[in-house]
Design a protein around this motif. Structure first.
Motif, PDB file in Angstrom:
ATOM      1  N   ALA A  79       0.857  -1.576   0.074  1.00 32.16           N
ATOM      2  CA  ALA A  79      -0.625  -0.355  -0.132  1.00 32.16           C
ATOM      3  C   ALA A  79       0.368   1.266  -0.132  1.00 32.16           C
ATOM      4  O   ALA A  79       1.970   1.375   0.698  1.00 32.16           O
ATOM      5  CB  ALA A  79      -0.771   0.554   1.484  1.00 32.16           C
ATOM      6  N   GLY A  80       0.460   2.063  -1.160  1.00 31.46           N
ATOM      7  CA  GLY A  80       0.759   3.347  -0.711  1.00 31.46           C
ATOM      8  C   GLY A  80       2.168   3.148  -2.842  1.00 31.46           C
ATOM      9  O   GLY A  80       2.684   4.429  -2.138  1.00 31.46           O
ATOM     10  N   ASP A  81       2.333   2.238  -3.013  1.00 33.60           N
ATOM     11  CA  ASP A  81       3.340   1.997  -4.366  1.00 33.60           C
ATOM     12  C   ASP A  81       3.020   2.588  -5.081  1.00 33.60           C
ATOM     13  O   ASP A  81       1.750   3.097  -5.195  1.00 33.60           O
ATOM     14  CB  ASP A  81       4.205   0.330  -3.728  1.00 33.60           C
ATOM     15  CG  ASP A  81       4.871   0.055  -3.067  1.00 33.60           C
ATOM     16  OD1 ASP A  81       5.380  -1.228  -3.045  1.00 33.60           O
ATOM     17  OD2 ASP A  81       5.433   0.971  -2.153  1.00 33.60           O
ATOM     18  N   SER A  82       3.629   2.416  -6.001  1.00 32.67           N
ATOM     19  CA  SER A  82       3.281   3.041  -7.180  1.00 32.67           C
ATOM     20  C   SER A  82       3.450   1.721  -8.403  1.00 32.67           C
ATOM     21  O   SER A  82       4.927   1.660  -7.924  1.00 32.67           O
ATOM     22  CB  SER A  82       3.726   4.297  -7.969  1.00 32.67           C
ATOM     23  OG  SER A  82       3.613   5.420  -7.132  1.00 32.67           O
ATOM     24  N   VAL A  83       2.729   1.562  -9.379  1.00 32.28           N
ATOM     25  CA  VAL A  83       2.918   1.003 -10.490  1.00 32.28           C
ATOM     26  C   VAL A  83       2.323   2.123 -11.688  1.00 32.28           C
ATOM     27  O   VAL A  83       1.356   2.179 -11.568  1.00 32.28           O
ATOM     28  CB  VAL A  83       2.299  -0.324 -10.140  1.00 32.28           C
ATOM     29  CG1 VAL A  83       2.209  -1.340 -11.781  1.00 32.28           C
ATOM     30  CG2 VAL A  83       2.907  -0.805  -8.847  1.00 32.28           C
ATOM     31  N   ARG A  84       3.529   1.489 -12.932  1.00 32.99           N
ATOM     32  CA  ARG A  84       2.487   1.541 -13.645  1.00 32.99           C
ATOM     33  C   ARG A  84       2.484   0.048 -14.807  1.00 32.99           C
ATOM     34  O   ARG A  84       3.396  -0.176 -15.292  1.00 32.99           O
ATOM     35  CB  ARG A  84       3.583   2.669 -15.315  1.00 32.99           C
ATOM     36  CG  ARG A  84       3.058   2.693 -16.159  1.00 32.99           C
ATOM     37  CD  ARG A  84       4.408   3.817 -16.931  1.00 32.99           C
ATOM     38  NE  ARG A  84       4.923   3.063 -18.288  1.00 32.99           N
ATOM     39  CZ  ARG A  84       5.410   3.425 -18.650  1.00 32.99           C
ATOM     40  NH1 ARG A  84       5.604   4.804 -19.076  1.00 32.99           N
ATOM     41  NH2 ARG A  84       6.614   2.746 -19.280  1.00 32.99           N
ATOM     42  N   LEU A  85       0.678   0.188 -15.425  1.00 32.15           N
ATOM     43  CA  LEU A  85       0.684  -0.979 -16.270  1.00 32.15           C
ATOM     44  C   LEU A  85       0.907  -0.296 -17.709  1.00 32.15           C
ATOM     45  O   LEU A  85       0.627   0.599 -18.187  1.00 32.15           O
ATOM     46  CB  LEU A  85      -0.461  -0.675 -16.270  1.00 32.15           C
ATOM     47  CG  LEU A  85      -1.611  -1.513 -14.662  1.00 32.15           C
ATOM     48  CD1 LEU A  85      -2.816  -2.131 -15.106  1.00 32.15           C
ATOM     49  CD2 LEU A  85      -0.049  -2.937 -14.212  1.00 32.15           C
ATOM     50  N   SER A  86       1.246  -1.187 -19.021  1.00 31.14           N
ATOM     51  CA  SER A  86       1.248  -0.868 -19.880  1.00 31.14           C
ATOM     52  C   SER A  86       0.233  -2.300 -20.643  1.00 31.14           C
ATOM     53  O   SER A  86      -0.374  -2.871 -20.477  1.00 31.14           O
ATOM     54  CB  SER A  86       2.609  -1.360 -21.093  1.00 31.14           C
ATOM     55  OG  SER A  86       3.828  -0.869 -19.615  1.00 31.14           O
TER      56      SER A  86
ATOM     57  N   TYR B  22      -1.237   3.515 -21.662  1.00 30.05           N
ATOM     58  CA  TYR B  22      -0.508   3.555 -19.578  1.00 30.05           C
ATOM     59  C   TYR B  22      -1.351   3.449 -18.695  1.00 30.05           C
ATOM     60  O   TYR B  22      -2.147   4.714 -19.037  1.00 30.05           O
ATOM     61  CB  TYR B  22       1.032   3.712 -19.721  1.00 30.05           C
ATOM     62  CG  TYR B  22       1.906   3.516 -20.838  1.00 30.05           C
ATOM     63  CD1 TYR B  22       1.988   4.289 -21.956  1.00 30.05           C
ATOM     64  CD2 TYR B  22       2.985   2.933 -20.514  1.00 30.05           C
ATOM     65  CE1 TYR B  22       2.767   4.476 -22.970  1.00 30.05           C
ATOM     66  CE2 TYR B  22       3.905   2.193 -21.860  1.00 30.05           C
ATOM     67  CZ  TYR B  22       3.653   3.099 -22.583  1.00 30.05           C
ATOM     68  OH  TYR B  22       5.190   3.159 -23.658  1.00 30.05           O
ATOM     69  N   LEU B  23      -1.012   3.066 -17.394  1.00 25.34           N
ATOM     70  CA  LEU B  23      -2.276   3.012 -16.637  1.00 25.34           C
ATOM     71  C   LEU B  23      -1.194   3.570 -15.311  1.00 25.34           C
ATOM     72  O   LEU B  23      -0.525   2.441 -14.737  1.00 25.34           O
ATOM     73  CB  LEU B  23      -3.089   2.459 -16.348  1.00 25.34           C
ATOM     74  CG  LEU B  23      -3.882   2.774 -15.001  1.00 25.34           C
ATOM     75  CD1 LEU B  23      -4.654   4.249 -15.518  1.00 25.34           C
ATOM     76  CD2 LEU B  23      -4.731   1.924 -14.249  1.00 25.34           C
TER      77      LEU B  23
END
Length: 125
Positions: free
Chosen positions: A14-21, A80-81
């Protein structure tokens, strides 16, 4: 047949970041509005974000507004998201897709397609 392949999911805190492609096998996002949906276990597929038409701003679900950002790279046929400040409630299988022109403005999953296989995001609190 055009294919959509999502990637970038994983197990995060929780609190992390992720980039989806989301990579498309063809130029299906040209003159269209790429979108992201998600589906948690036991729940219906829900709208997350959709690009805006021409100079319009993207539309986001209230639950992700201010934390998620949708973007596109037309040269790479990729959408991207960016997901920041992830919460336990963001745990889901994430899909990219697009609506036909006649359904621009819709946020109902039934109005979108094709769909990829999804990428799983699991958020641990």
């Amino acid at each position: 047949q055009v294919q959509l392949v999502e990637s970038g999911g994983g197990f995060v805190q929780a609190g992390d970041s992720v980039r989806l492609s989301c990579a498309a096998s063809g130029r299906i996002f040209d003159n269209s509005l790429p979108a992201w949906f998600r589906q948690a276990p036991g729940k219906e597929r829900e709208f997350v974000a959709v690009e805006g038409w021409r100079d319009s701003s993207p539309l986001y679900a209230d639950s992700v507004k201010g934390r998620f950002t949708i973007s596109r790279d037309d040269a790479k046929n990729t959408v991207y998201l960016q997901m920041n400040s992830l919460e336990a409630g963001d745990k889901a299988l994430y899909y990219c897709t697009k609506p036909p022109y006649s359904k621009f403005g819709s946020t109902a999953a039934r109005d979108f397609g094709p769909w990829g296989q999804g990428t799983q995001v699991t958020v641990s609190s």
